[in-house]
Scaffold this active site. Structure first.
Site, PDB file in Angstrom:
ATOM      1  N   ASN A 130      -2.835 -18.331  23.186  1.00 43.17           N
ATOM      2  CA  ASN A 130      -3.697 -17.160  23.406  1.00 43.17           C
ATOM      3  C   ASN A 130      -5.122 -17.580  23.783  1.00 43.17           C
ATOM      4  OD1 ASN A 130      -1.550 -15.459  22.842  1.00 43.17           O
ATOM      5  ND2 ASN A 130      -2.060 -15.290  20.660  1.00 43.17           N
TER       6      ASN A 130
ATOM      7  N   LYS B  11      -9.719  -2.114   1.490  1.00 42.20           N
ATOM      8  CA  LYS B  11      -9.399  -0.998   2.380  1.00 42.20           C
ATOM      9  C   LYS B  11     -10.130   0.278   1.947  1.00 42.20           C
ATOM     10  CE  LYS B  11      -6.412  -3.593   4.623  1.00 42.20           C
ATOM     11  NZ  LYS B  11      -6.790  -4.186   5.922  1.00 42.20           N
TER      12      LYS B  11
ATOM     13  N   SER C 291      -1.952  -3.768  11.237  1.00 41.88           N
ATOM     14  CA  SER C 291      -1.407  -4.682  10.243  1.00 41.88           C
ATOM     15  C   SER C 291      -0.175  -5.391  10.801  1.00 41.88           C
ATOM     16  CB  SER C 291      -1.022  -3.932   8.973  1.00 41.88           C
ATOM     17  OG  SER C 291      -2.177  -3.409   8.373  1.00 41.88           O
TER      18      SER C 291
ATOM     19  N   HIS D  20     -11.331  -2.421  11.255  1.00 39.65           N
ATOM     20  CA  HIS D  20     -10.203  -3.294  10.884  1.00 39.65           C
ATOM     21  C   HIS D  20     -10.104  -4.401  11.927  1.00 39.65           C
ATOM     22  CE1 HIS D  20      -5.618  -3.349   9.735  1.00 39.65           C
ATOM     23  NE2 HIS D  20      -6.306  -4.225   9.028  1.00 39.65           N
TER      24      HIS D  20
ATOM     25  N   CYS E 118       0.036  -7.593  13.107  1.00 40.30           N
ATOM     26  CA  CYS E 118       0.018  -7.829  14.555  1.00 40.30           C
ATOM     27  C   CYS E 118      -0.840  -9.026  14.934  1.00 40.30           C
ATOM     28  CB  CYS E 118      -0.434  -6.580  15.291  1.00 40.30           C
ATOM     29  SG  CYS E 118       0.782  -5.240  15.211  1.00 40.30           S
ATOM     30  N   GLY E 119      -1.193  -9.876  13.959  1.00 37.49           N
ATOM     31  CA  GLY E 119      -1.752 -11.174  14.317  1.00 37.49           C
ATOM     32  C   GLY E 119      -3.251 -11.354  14.186  1.00 37.49           C
TER      33      GLY E 119
ATOM     34  N   TYR F 214      -1.210  -3.627  -7.075  1.00 30.92           N
ATOM     35  CA  TYR F 214      -1.094  -4.364  -5.814  1.00 30.92           C
ATOM     36  C   TYR F 214      -2.425  -4.377  -5.043  1.00 30.92           C
ATOM     37  CZ  TYR F 214      -0.183  -5.430  -0.996  1.00 30.92           C
ATOM     38  OH  TYR F 214      -0.285  -5.965   0.252  1.00 30.92           O
ATOM     39  N   GLY F 215      -2.715  -5.480  -4.386  1.00 30.04           N
ATOM     40  CA  GLY F 215      -4.001  -5.715  -3.728  1.00 30.04           C
ATOM     41  C   GLY F 215      -4.554  -4.562  -2.920  1.00 30.04           C
ATOM     42  N   GLY F 216      -3.778  -4.093  -1.945  1.00 27.14           N
ATOM     43  CA  GLY F 216      -4.278  -3.059  -1.041  1.00 27.14           C
ATOM     44  C   GLY F 216      -4.603  -1.749  -1.752  1.00 27.14           C
TER      45      GLY F 216
ATOM     46  N   PHE G 232       0.221 -17.400  20.019  1.00 30.20           N
ATOM     47  CA  PHE G 232      -0.440 -18.301  19.068  1.00 30.20           C
ATOM     48  C   PHE G 232      -1.529 -19.129  19.765  1.00 30.20           C
ATOM     49  CE2 PHE G 232       3.767 -17.183  17.462  1.00 30.20           C
ATOM     50  CZ  PHE G 232       3.397 -16.570  16.274  1.00 30.20           C
TER      51      PHE G 232
ATOM     52  N   ARG H  77       0.841  -1.188   0.000  1.00 31.76           N
ATOM     53  CA  ARG H  77       0.000   0.000   0.000  1.00 31.76           C
ATOM     54  C   ARG H  77       0.883   1.248   0.000  1.00 31.76           C
ATOM     55  NH1 ARG H  77      -2.167   0.904   4.369  1.00 31.76           N
ATOM     56  NH2 ARG H  77      -1.532  -0.891   5.602  1.00 31.76           N
TER      57      ARG H  77
ATOM     58  N   SER I 228       4.493 -10.591   0.733  1.00 27.82           N
ATOM     59  CA  SER I 228       3.827 -11.483  -0.224  1.00 27.82           C
ATOM     60  C   SER I 228       2.538 -12.016   0.395  1.00 27.82           C
ATOM     61  CB  SER I 228       4.760 -12.621  -0.637  1.00 27.82           C
ATOM     62  OG  SER I 228       5.239 -13.317   0.496  1.00 27.82           O
ATOM     63  N   ARG I 229       1.561 -12.295  -0.459  1.00 22.27           N
ATOM     64  CA  ARG I 229       0.207 -12.588   0.032  1.00 22.27           C
ATOM     65  C   ARG I 229      -0.399 -13.796  -0.651  1.00 22.27           C
ATOM     66  NH1 ARG I 229      -2.243  -8.684   3.926  1.00 22.27           N
ATOM     67  NH2 ARG I 229      -0.547  -7.231   4.199  1.00 22.27           N
TER      68      ARG I 229
ATOM     69  N   ASP J  67      -9.984  -9.809   8.809  1.00 20.73           N
ATOM     70  CA  ASP J  67      -9.416  -8.479   8.555  1.00 20.73           C
ATOM     71  C   ASP J  67     -10.398  -7.325   8.758  1.00 20.73           C
ATOM     72  OD1 ASP J  67      -6.965  -7.088   7.685  1.00 20.73           O
ATOM     73  OD2 ASP J  67      -8.132  -6.478   5.949  1.00 20.73           O
TER      74      ASP J  67
HETATM   75  P1  GTP Z   1      -2.964  -7.551   8.016  1.00 20.69           P
HETATM   76  O1  GTP Z   1      -3.517  -8.727   7.307  1.00 20.69           O
HETATM   77  O2  GTP Z   1      -1.842  -6.867   7.276  1.00 20.69           O
HETATM   78  O3  GTP Z   1      -3.991  -6.548   8.472  1.00 20.69           O
HETATM   79  O4  GTP Z   1      -2.238  -8.069   9.374  1.00 20.69           O
HETATM   80  P2  GTP Z   1      -2.673  -9.176  10.434  1.00 20.69           P
HETATM   81  O5  GTP Z   1      -3.076  -8.471  11.694  1.00 20.69           O
HETATM   82  O6  GTP Z   1      -3.572 -10.192   9.878  1.00 20.69           O
HETATM   83  O7  GTP Z   1      -1.268  -9.801  10.747  1.00 20.69           O
HETATM   84  P3  GTP Z   1      -0.803 -11.307  10.685  1.00 20.69           P
HETATM   85  O8  GTP Z   1      -1.728 -12.252  11.378  1.00 20.69           O
HETATM   86  O9  GTP Z   1      -0.438 -11.619   9.282  1.00 20.69           O
HETATM   87  O10 GTP Z   1       0.502 -11.062  11.601  1.00 20.69           O
HETATM   88  C1  GTP Z   1       1.468 -11.957  11.580  1.00 20.69           C
HETATM   89  C2  GTP Z   1       2.630 -11.554  12.452  1.00 20.69           C
HETATM   90  O11 GTP Z   1       2.252 -11.560  13.833  1.00 20.69           O
HETATM   91  C3  GTP Z   1       3.706 -12.605  12.306  1.00 20.69           C
HETATM   92  O12 GTP Z   1       4.952 -11.985  12.446  1.00 20.69           O
HETATM   93  C4  GTP Z   1       3.400 -13.531  13.482  1.00 20.69           C
HETATM   94  O13 GTP Z   1       4.507 -14.275  13.836  1.00 20.69           O
HETATM   95  C5  GTP Z   1       2.991 -12.549  14.546  1.00 20.69           C
HETATM   96  N1  GTP Z   1       2.108 -13.149  15.569  1.00 20.69           N
HETATM   97  C6  GTP Z   1       0.812 -13.483  15.430  1.00 20.69           C
HETATM   98  N2  GTP Z   1       0.315 -13.986  16.603  1.00 20.69           N
HETATM   99  C7  GTP Z   1       1.356 -13.930  17.484  1.00 20.69           C
HETATM  100  C8  GTP Z   1       1.477 -14.276  18.864  1.00 20.69           C
HETATM  101  O14 GTP Z   1       0.540 -14.736  19.533  1.00 20.69           O
HETATM  102  N3  GTP Z   1       2.703 -14.071  19.442  1.00 20.69           N
HETATM  103  C9  GTP Z   1       3.755 -13.558  18.746  1.00 20.69           C
HETATM  104  N4  GTP Z   1       4.916 -13.387  19.377  1.00 20.69           N
HETATM  105  N5  GTP Z   1       3.680 -13.231  17.438  1.00 20.69           N
HETATM  106  C10 GTP Z   1       2.490 -13.408  16.826  1.00 20.69           C
HETATM  107 MN    MN Z   2      -4.333 -10.527   7.938  1.00 21.95          MN
HETATM  108 MN    MN Z   3      -5.491  -5.511   7.315  1.00 24.83          MN
END
Ligand code: GTP
Ligand code: MN
Ligand code: MN
Length: 619
Positions: A530, A243, A285, A263, A287-288, A234-236, A527, A91, A401-402, A310
């Protein structure tokens, strides 16, 4: 037989090949399509139907042109790899504009441009931008067709790659035209890669594998509910349903109509007793969100099912509760880091029918990316098409990459994921990447306090594990790049929606999987683990778990968080929940500075929440 049919159908125009209708009986839609065609000058206009045959014809055409690589069907049936140009991989926030009449309505966190001037610039850019190409008209629904929370849109694009992706990410096709013709409102979105094949003098040039333009525009006109995107494939930037519409334009529609466009991931959580609950969570983005949406609980007896990964649209229902849908039909997920140990469900989801963008290609015709397996293959073709070995000092897949994949293929998808009325929300989570300060989980004392938590979401700039408050990158509600209006007005809107929900409002929590110890390593395994935090959250919603009041919110009392079978030291646990008044007071100062950027538009209730946190920290 198939070649006979194609030979029969192929000669004249693609409109015949796809068997699409040649237009619509809706005068406004037809007039708009004609107007865009007059401006952009395509050779052919194709009305997309959304059928499997259409996608098949388009993908074959792209393979024949060298713009898609068909993956080995033995490993990855009906799947493709696209390689973008190296300058078109993400983006472009500095080229993303919110064109409201008044600059203040876009607010200090958005790029604003004067609408009339921007329209003139766009008209110049789009003039003739589709010469020599096919212009596709793509009608789509965000959310199940005809649903009370759903919305319609049409994207005009000169990119067949975009058409294929929209076919996965939205409910796309002719049925949508019928709803538009019946009078349902719809949102206009226009996209061009900005690479005409014929110039104004009629001179033709050769196409390239990833057409794009160095000049890019991603422009939202929130008051006109309109999006114009130029120069990127690109997608975004190019899948305008996502978005641009589902967040930037929809957030403005939501403000005007009393709902929320967020979001957020959406999940259904079922307890061992069979109680089911729905949780929405906003994390910035990377952050998991995709990870949590597909979580495999390690706590026995609990299950988590996926509804969205998302975006969520939430609307107060007749019963006074907040109901939510996932407006999308597919996942556009980050590939790197998606592997058997982190997100096995996502790995299973992309078994086939998937478009991969900028991942690496294996010699056997399958795909690979960093984190898919622990050991990389001995040889790959990297995302730029170059030979790659583990000794090459660069990633094989682009970090952004997606994969684009139908949500229905997800093994953990909930039966209710397409319920037209949505699902009732019990809890809302806010989270970011915080190496310091923010505990593993804290419950808001009230909706207002929850809005304060959302408004102050932030992540430390890298390597801030020292235990002091570093520079915080604020990403309020994880919406910084996606809010289509003034962020302070958006906070006021959240407060307004909460007043309407009253006692039926979902409980709000702040979570942080990313707190680090003094040695710089994560304190919490994250992971699947949680699920322990989700368990406490659900027990709080049920009124069955105790919490202790602290200056920053309600934390689990000792013993309330289920740690059975988990190897976390008492010291790590203490650090995970530690609240250091000095660094929190310093953080409050940063929050005050942040609020000051929005001047008098910040709702007084948020200043009051900040004052309350400060008071509790100091006493
Ligand atoms: P967008 O799709 O871009 O909006 O982002 P998203 O929020 O879906 O992010 P995504 O799930 O792709 O984030 C992946 C990143 O977060 C990777 O670096 C993972 O390793 C990290 N991650 C996800 N869950 C955890 C967790 O519980 N602990 C840690 N340490 N890292 C995590
Ligand atoms: Mn995502
Ligand atoms: Mn997103």
């Amino acid at each position: 037989v198939r070649s006979d049919i194609r030979a029969h159908a192929a000669p004249t125009t693609p409109t015949v090949v796809y068997g699409a209708p040649t237009g619509t009986t809706d005068p406004a839609l037809q007039a708009w399509v004609d107007e865009i065609a007059r401006l952009t000058r395509p050779d052919v206009v194709v009305w997309c139907t959304g059928t499997a045959q259409e996608a098949d014809v388009l993908s074959k055409q792209l393979v024949a042109e060298g713009k898609l690589i068909r993956l080995n069907p033995e490993w990855r049936p009906n799947s493709f790899l696209a390689r973008t140009s190296p300058s078109d991989v993400a983006r472009v926030e500095d080229r993303t504009f919110i064109c409201s009449t008044h600059r203040d309505d876009a607010g200090p966190t958005n790029n604003w441009a004067e609408p009339t001037e921007m329209r003139a610039e766009l008209n110049a850019a789009f003039a003739g931008s589709m010469r020599g190409r096919t212009m596709y008209v793509v009608p789509f629904s965000m959310g199940p067709l005809g649903g009370p929370i759903s919305q319609l849109g049409v994207e005009i694009t000169d990119s067949p790659y975009v058409v294929l992706n929209l076919g996965i990410m939205t409910r796309m096709g002719t049925n949508v035209l019928r709803l538009i013709e019946a009078g349902t409102p719809w949102v206009r979105t226009v996209h061009s890669v900005g690479f005409p094949l014929v110039d104004a003098e009629g001179v033709r040039r050769a196409d390239v594998t990833w057409p794009s333009n160095d000049t890019k525009y991603i422009v939202q006109f929130p008051e006109d509910r309109e999006v114009w995107s130029f120069g990127s494939g690109y997608g975004g930037n190019a899948l305008l349903s996502k978005k641009s519409f589902a967040l930037r334009i929809a957030s403005v529609m939501a403000r005007d109509e009393g709902w929320l466009a967020e979001h957020m991931l959406l999940i259904k959580v079922t307890s061992p007793e069979g109680g089911s609950y729905h949780v929405a969570a906003a994390f910035p983005s990377a952050c998991g969100k995709t990870n949590l949406s597909m979580l495999k609980p390690t706590v026995p007896g609990w299950s988590v099912e996926t509804i969205g990964d998302d975006i969520a649209w939430l609307r107060p229902g007749d019963d006074g509760r907040l109901w939510a849908i996932n407006p999308e039909a597919g996942f556009f997920g980050v590939a790197p880091g998606t592997g058997e140990s982190t997100n096995p469900t996502a790995v299973q989801t992309v078994w086939g029918n998937t478009i991969f963008t900028n991942v690496a290609l294996r010699d056997d015709g399958d795909v690979w990316w960093e984190g898919l397996t622990d050991t990389p293959p001995a040889h790959l073709t990297d995302w730029e098409g170059n030979s790659w070995t583990p000794d090459s000092n660069r990633p094989a897949a682009h970090p952004n990459s997606r994969f684009t994949v139908p949500a229905a293929q997800c093994p953990s998808i909930a039966d209710s994921w397409e319920d037209i009325g949505g699902v009732p929300i019990d809890a809302i989570l806010f989270g970011g990447r915080r190496a310091t300060n923010v505990p593993l989980v804290a419950e808001a004392r009230s909706w207002k306090h929850g809005v304060f938590m959302g408004a102050t979401i932030s992540s430390e700039k890298t390597a801030a594990a020292e235990g002091t408050v570093g520079e915080l990158r604020r990403d309020p509600f994880a919406m910084l790049p996606f809010c289509g209006y003034n962020m302070a007005d958006y906070w006021a809107h959240w407060l307004r929606v909460g007043r309407g929900l009253g006692t039926q409002a979902p409980a709000v929590f702040q979570v942080n999987w990313f707190r680090k110890g003094d040695d710089g390593s994560f304190l919490w395994p994250g992971f699947g683990e949680n699920s322990r935090v989700l368990e406490w959250i659900i027990r709080r919603v049920e009124g069955a778990a105790d919490a202790v009041d602290t200056p920053i919110g309600l934390l689990p009392v000792e013993g309330a968080l289920n740690l059975d079978g988990l190897d976390v030291s008492p010291d790590a646990l203490e650090q995970l929940f530690r609240i250091d008044p000095a660094s929190w007071l310093a953080e409050c100062d940063l929050t005050e500075e942040f609020f000051a950027r929005f001047g008098s538009r910040v709702p007084p209730a948020l200043h009051a929440e900040l004052a309350s946190v400060r008071y509790h920290l100091a006493h």
